[in-house]
Design a protein around this motif. Structure first.
Motif, PDB file in Angstrom:
ATOM      1  N   ILE A 256       0.820  -1.201   0.000  1.00  0.00           N
ATOM      2  CA  ILE A 256       0.000   0.000   0.000  1.00  0.00           C
ATOM      3  C   ILE A 256       0.861   1.261   0.000  1.00  0.00           C
ATOM      4  O   ILE A 256       0.464   2.299  -0.539  1.00  0.00           O
ATOM      5  CB  ILE A 256      -0.967   0.001   1.216  1.00  0.00           C
ATOM      6  CG1 ILE A 256      -2.003   1.125   1.086  1.00  0.00           C
ATOM      7  CG2 ILE A 256      -0.212   0.101   2.526  1.00  0.00           C
ATOM      8  CD1 ILE A 256      -2.914   0.983  -0.113  1.00  0.00           C
TER       9      ILE A 256
ATOM     10  N   LEU B 213      -8.107   3.194   1.432  1.00  0.00           N
ATOM     11  CA  LEU B 213      -7.454   1.884   1.467  1.00  0.00           C
ATOM     12  C   LEU B 213      -6.711   1.666   2.779  1.00  0.00           C
ATOM     13  O   LEU B 213      -6.774   0.583   3.372  1.00  0.00           O
ATOM     14  CB  LEU B 213      -6.495   1.752   0.278  1.00  0.00           C
ATOM     15  CG  LEU B 213      -7.166   1.631  -1.094  1.00  0.00           C
ATOM     16  CD1 LEU B 213      -6.150   1.853  -2.203  1.00  0.00           C
ATOM     17  CD2 LEU B 213      -7.848   0.280  -1.248  1.00  0.00           C
TER      18      LEU B 213
ATOM     19  N   VAL C 204      -2.210  -4.167  -2.530  1.00  0.00           N
ATOM     20  CA  VAL C 204      -3.345  -4.072  -3.443  1.00  0.00           C
ATOM     21  C   VAL C 204      -2.942  -4.537  -4.836  1.00  0.00           C
ATOM     22  O   VAL C 204      -1.791  -4.375  -5.253  1.00  0.00           O
ATOM     23  CB  VAL C 204      -3.891  -2.627  -3.521  1.00  0.00           C
ATOM     24  CG1 VAL C 204      -4.556  -2.222  -2.219  1.00  0.00           C
ATOM     25  CG2 VAL C 204      -2.790  -1.642  -3.876  1.00  0.00           C
TER      26      VAL C 204
END
Length: 389
Positions: free
Chosen positions: A10, A151, A159
């Motif tokens: 991330i 997120l 991701v």
């Protein structure tokens, strides 16, 4: 087709395009918490006519564990601090509705409440924004600042994204001199390479490198062979007209690349196709033509390769400042400067004149004015069709 997918941490996802929906691993909020600085109390202890004075049983700063609220007492609580999940009958009284001053003060022995709600207030319930398992950010979304915050908040540690496309910009011409050098007799500065490379970089979607070759077909063919192995998209500038030294057209003749004329000014000669697995766009060599062609043709290709869903280009109406000539048998796309302060106003970057070689007028250009082939000249104050860049 977009590029293949990969999974990234991330911390490296900013600017990328999600290849799959990302579901929440954490709820938002992750626990029930206070929306105000104040005191957590039982509504049942605030019946009748106020004010109400209650002993203070504890303190819950942000980051601390929740503290149970005894009946008939209050607990001081900060914004974002946990209330506990069993909040039935509890409410937060803002410090402004007490006799205590706001700001950092020692924990008081008691608090006097001057105003009370009739229903629970100022408590953010666990998962009221999103619950575990719900889709937080959809496939095809760009991880901008807002998506990145979402997120991180839902507990995404890595991701799935589309791999960043690789773009090679190739400028052709024996007359070109690289940026940082002054041209000699018969030479011109290569403004297209740095311009096109910067336009690619400004998308935030792709990596880019520059190559420069002369007018020898062998050198260009070698550059194409190198670029096709390391790029998803090749953008060339120059060499696509009908001249005796148009190396791009000559070297790619007989391949899966189309060359032809587009009914637009600037940017009439164009080429597109594939070389191996790489897409190729062959833009005209005049700098303004390359600039306009990039926005109309190259940008959508980069967006598609990066995994963005196709969307129509936005258009708006704006008042023209200055004048524009009538199109001459082709649609006209004029680099312009658009102001959205108040009513939209747009002015040609080149004033009343227009030329595909007017590269020195591209400073501050943030829009294109479109004039259809059947439209006449535009006068100062006329309403014209504009697309922001």
């Amino acid at each position: 087709m977009p590029t293949p997918t990969e999974t990234v941490p991330i911390t490296e996802a900013a600017g990328r395009i999600l290849a799959e929906d990302v579901a929440a691993a954490l709820p938002v909020p992750p626990f029930s918490n206070s929306a105000m600085d104040g005191f957590l109390v039982h509504l049942a202890d605030l019946e009748g006519q106020g004010p109400w004075t209650l002993p203070v049983a504890g303190d819950v700063p942000a980051g601390a564990q929740a503290v149970a609220v005894p009946a008939g007492q209050a607990v001081r609580i900060m914004t974002g601090a946990p209330t506990g999940e069993d909040t039935g009958g509890l409410t937060v009284i803002p410090v402004e509705d007490t006799t205590l001053p706001a700001g950092p003060v020692p924990l008081p022995a008691e608090v006097t409440i001057t105003a009370a709600p009739t229903a629970p207030r100022h408590i953010r319930a666990r998962g009221e924004n999103i619950a575990i398992g719900e889709a937080a950010v959809p496939a095809g979304a760009r991880v901008d600042a807002g998506a990145l915050a979402a997120l991180v908040s839902v507990g995404a540690l890595e991701v799935p994204v589309f791999r960043r496309p690789r773009v090679t910009v190739i400028a052709t011409g024996d007359e070109l001199v690289a940026a940082g050098r002054l041209p000699g007799a018969g030479q011109i500065p290569d403004s297209n390479s740095p311009m096109l490379a910067r336009l690619v970089e400004e998308t935030g979607l792709a990596g880019v490198r520059e190559l420069r070759v002369g007018d020898a077909p062998g050198a260009f063919t070698q550059a194409i062979a190198e670029a096709r192995e390391s790029s998803e998209l090749i953008i060339t500038s120059g060499g696509v007209s009908a001249g005796a030294f148009d190396v791009v057209k000559e070297a790619l003749s007989g391949t899966d690349v189309w060359f032809g004329k587009v009914a637009m000014q600037p940017g009439k000669p164009q080429g597109l196709g594939r070389v191996g697995d790489a897409a190729i766009l062959c833009l005209p060599g005049n700098p303004v033509s390359s600039f306009v062609s990039f926005h109309l043709f190259a940008l959508p290709v980069i967006q598609a390769l990066a995994g963005l869903k196709a969307e129509p280009r936005p258009w708006l109406r704006a008042r023209l400042s200055g004048e524009l000539p009538a199109p001459r048998g082709r649609d006209l796309f004029v680099p312009a400067r658009l102001s959205l302060a108040g009513s939209p106003v747009v002015g040609s970057a080149t004033g009343g004149r227009f030329g595909s070689h007017f590269v020195a007028s591209l400073t501050g250009v943030n829009a294109l004015v479109h004039r259809g082939v059947d439209e006449g000249p535009a006068a100062d104050g006329d309403t014209v069709l504009v697309t922001p860049l």
